[in-house]
Design an enzyme around this catalytic site. Structure first.
Site, PDB file in Angstrom:
ATOM      1  N   GLU A 155       7.658   2.695   8.148  1.00 34.73           N
ATOM      2  CA  GLU A 155       8.209   3.599   7.140  1.00 34.73           C
ATOM      3  C   GLU A 155       7.164   4.689   6.903  1.00 34.73           C
ATOM      4  O   GLU A 155       6.078   4.414   6.416  1.00 34.73           O
ATOM      5  CB  GLU A 155       8.477   2.860   5.831  1.00 34.73           C
ATOM      6  N   ASP A 199       5.880  -1.358   5.704  1.00 32.53           N
ATOM      7  CA  ASP A 199       6.165  -0.623   4.471  1.00 32.53           C
ATOM      8  C   ASP A 199       5.047   0.393   4.197  1.00 32.53           C
ATOM      9  O   ASP A 199       3.871   0.089   4.362  1.00 32.53           O
ATOM     10  CB  ASP A 199       6.224  -1.647   3.318  1.00 32.53           C
TER      11      ASP A 199
END
Ligand code: NOJ
Length: 574
Positions: free
Chosen positions: A290, A233
């Site tokens: 990401e 993330d």
């Protein structure tokens, strides 16, 4: 190389020595929304196990699970209060182990989300850090004093005029109009802490060796439990300029989480990569990051260099944000082809996830969503599917009073409808945590679509089988099929070719596998030109099983795609 299954679909895999994550099609599960088995209206790990057979039947290769760790759920799990445990809402560690075992038994890899940019403010590390300026965990987070008068600060301590810099956080909050400051003042210790997202998500300080070691331990914890990889993330958030300088005014209204692209992230990622590479047990553990930055070239930087690799795969979001338009997509694909090839980087492709409106909603019709499935699964690189796109789901309509997400993303997180009963296969006694997507009561459920061989669900299945069975689709080269006249910005169809060649010593070609993919982005028919030779339809977005449309059993020269049609063509063998 091909076997034929009971349903007539070729069942064998294209194996050619590539690492698993290059051949895989990855399926993202947002656990809250997948399937509830305990009646609280929120999906759980047992709900994922319940539907693993559906995923095997569909034909995906790997699952990416969004966070299921202990969390106060301020950001629905992306605020982690224990990186090494399962939140009771989702189950237990034993449930997780069972899930991994069941997935592996079906030859499905398991990728877990890993949230290293920030923890929850309820994480014991942060609770300790905010207890005193002298606490040993204090510098595991990023603290700053009030902005001084000399630096343009004004007002009492902890007031808005004293915010340390002009960075904005990511979410406006339910009903909010502006992005708030990326800082929250801690009265007790009279300093501000940084958070790129909610105040409940304080940023971790990756400059601190103790924090780095503790987070790396969490990777090892999950690898020891058998996970095959991590979705990282906010990868681009880890490294920060320690001066945390103001943004130029022209950028100051944009959340810093969409801009931070600091070179200090790269050595951190290289270190993480070596942790994965050094893990002794096969198979290779994989990291997909990401990288939510505006340019494809920026996402490419996070692959590192061959001598010092970073991510295995990086999400490239500009295509996801592009309109359903041939020229726009040609530009996106060209950019990836031109940039990634020379760097030896393997692209990834994604159209939907838990943060953006679903592409079925963005593109406006099921016909386009079907064509988009052919596009996604016909490109060169690793495709990521988002649970429910195989059902052609649209975003749920969530009335303002029912919104729960501070980032306004409720619609794409609607629960997956599994069957035509009133609770759609969810075990809840009341209502699920978000409304059902449109048409869940009108047959758009997994069970009902599975009973209809012309459904979008079967289209996905046929495409996944075609990709699994064809080395060309799985890992072949990409080239545009030249058109006559040459392509112009007026063209509404794109046509490309995928080729996989195995050479033997001496330069002889042992085998060649070829597929042509053609996508009509327009709402009128479009003439396309085919490469030399004779072709047949393997999969059409209009006729999933590829049964040739009347009069077109074999194709040669040019051909007319129907409005919104996309196809995979294979060479016609005599
Ligand atoms: C990206 C995740 O995909 C999103 O859902 C989350 O809110 C932010 N990162 C913060 O963790």
């Amino acid at each position: 190389m091909t076997g034929v299954g009971a349903d007539g679909i070729p069942a064998a895999r294209a194996t050619d020595g590539l690492p698993w994550w290059q051949k895989a099609v990855v399926y993202q599960i947002y656990p809250r929304s997948f399937c509830d088995t305990d009646g609280d209206g929120v999906g759980d790990l047992a709900g994922i196990v319940r539907h693993l057979d559906h995923l095997s039947w569909l034909g995906v290769d790997a699952l990416w699970l969004s966070p299921f760790y202990r969390s106060p759920m301020a950001d629905f799990g992306y605020d982690v209060s224990d990186y090494c445990d399962v939140d009771p809402l989702f189950g237990t560690l034993a449930d997780f182990d069972h899930l991994v075992a069941e997935a592996h038994a079906r030859d499905l890899k398991v990728i877990v989300d890993w949230v290293p940019n920030h923890s929850s403010d309820a994480h014991p590390w942060f609770v300790a850090a905010r207890s005193s300026r002298d606490d040993p965990h204090r510098d595991w987070y990023r603290w700053r004093d009030d902005r001084s008068d000399a630096a343009g600060g004004s007002g009492p301590p902890g007031s808005p005029g004293r915010v340390p810099n002009n960075w904005r956080a990511a979410f406006k909050g339910v009903g909010g109009d502006d992005y708030p400051p990326a800082w929250t003042y801690d009265e007790r210790t009279a300093q501000w802490y940084l958070h790129l997202f909610l105040p409940e998500q304080p940023d971790l300080n990756w400059d601190h060796p103790g924090l780095r070691a503790a987070m790396i331990d969490t990777l090892r914890f999950w690898m020891a439990r058998g996970v095959d990889g991590f979705r990282v993330d906010v990868t681009h958030g880890l490294g920060k300029d320690p001066a945390l300088p103001d943004l130029p005014l022209a950028l100051a209204d944009i959340p810093i989480s969409g801009l931070n692209d600091d070179p200090r992230t790269h050595p951190l990622l290289a270190e993480l990569r070596s942790v994965l590479d050094d893990w002794p047990d096969p198979p290779e553990r994989m990291m997909v990051g990401e990288v939510f930055l505006p340019a494809t070239s920026q996402s490419l930087d996070y692959y590192g260099a061959p001598e010092r690799p970073e991510l295995h795969l990086s999400f490239n979001f500009p295509p996801l944000l592009a309109p359903w338009d041939a020229a726009a997509w040609r530009a996106q694909i060209d950019e990836v082809q031109e940039l990634f090839g020379p760097r030896g980087a393997w692209p990834s492709w994604v159209l939907s996830n838990h943060d953006q409106p679903r592409h079925r909603t963005r593109y406006g019709s099921e016909a386009r969503a079907r064509a988009a499935a052919v596009l996604l699964l016909g490109l060169a690189g690793t495709p990521f599917l988002y649970a429910g796109e195989e059902l052609g789901l649209e975003d749920a309509v969530v009335p303002p009073e029912s919104r729960v997400d501070p980032g306004g993303r409720d619609g794409c997180r609607a629960p997956i409808p599994w069957d035509g009963t009133s609770t759609h296969g969810w075990a809840m006694s009341d209502t699920p945590w978000l409304p059902w997507p449109p048409d869940a009561d009108a047959g758009r459920t997994a069970t009902e679509l599975r009973a209809d061989p012309s459904s979008i669900l079967w289209l996905y299945r046929h495409l996944l089988r075609a990709r699994r069975d064809s080395p060309a689709l799985a890992s072949g080269t990409f080239s545009w099929v030249p058109s006559t006249p040459p392509p112009s910005s007026e063209d509404q169809a794109l046509v490309w070719q995928r080729v996989h060649r195995i050479d033997v010593d001496g330069g002889d070609v042992e085998s060649v596998d070829v597929r042509v993919v053609a996508v009509n982005f327009g709402s009128t028919s479009a003439e396309i030109h085919l490469p030399p030779g004779r072709w047949q339809v393997e999969v059409s977005s209009l006729v999933p099983d590829g049964s040739p449309r009347e009069g077109t059993p074999q194709l040669e020269g040019s051909w007319v795609l129907a409005a919104d049609e996309a196809v995979v063509l294979r060479p016609l063998t005599p």
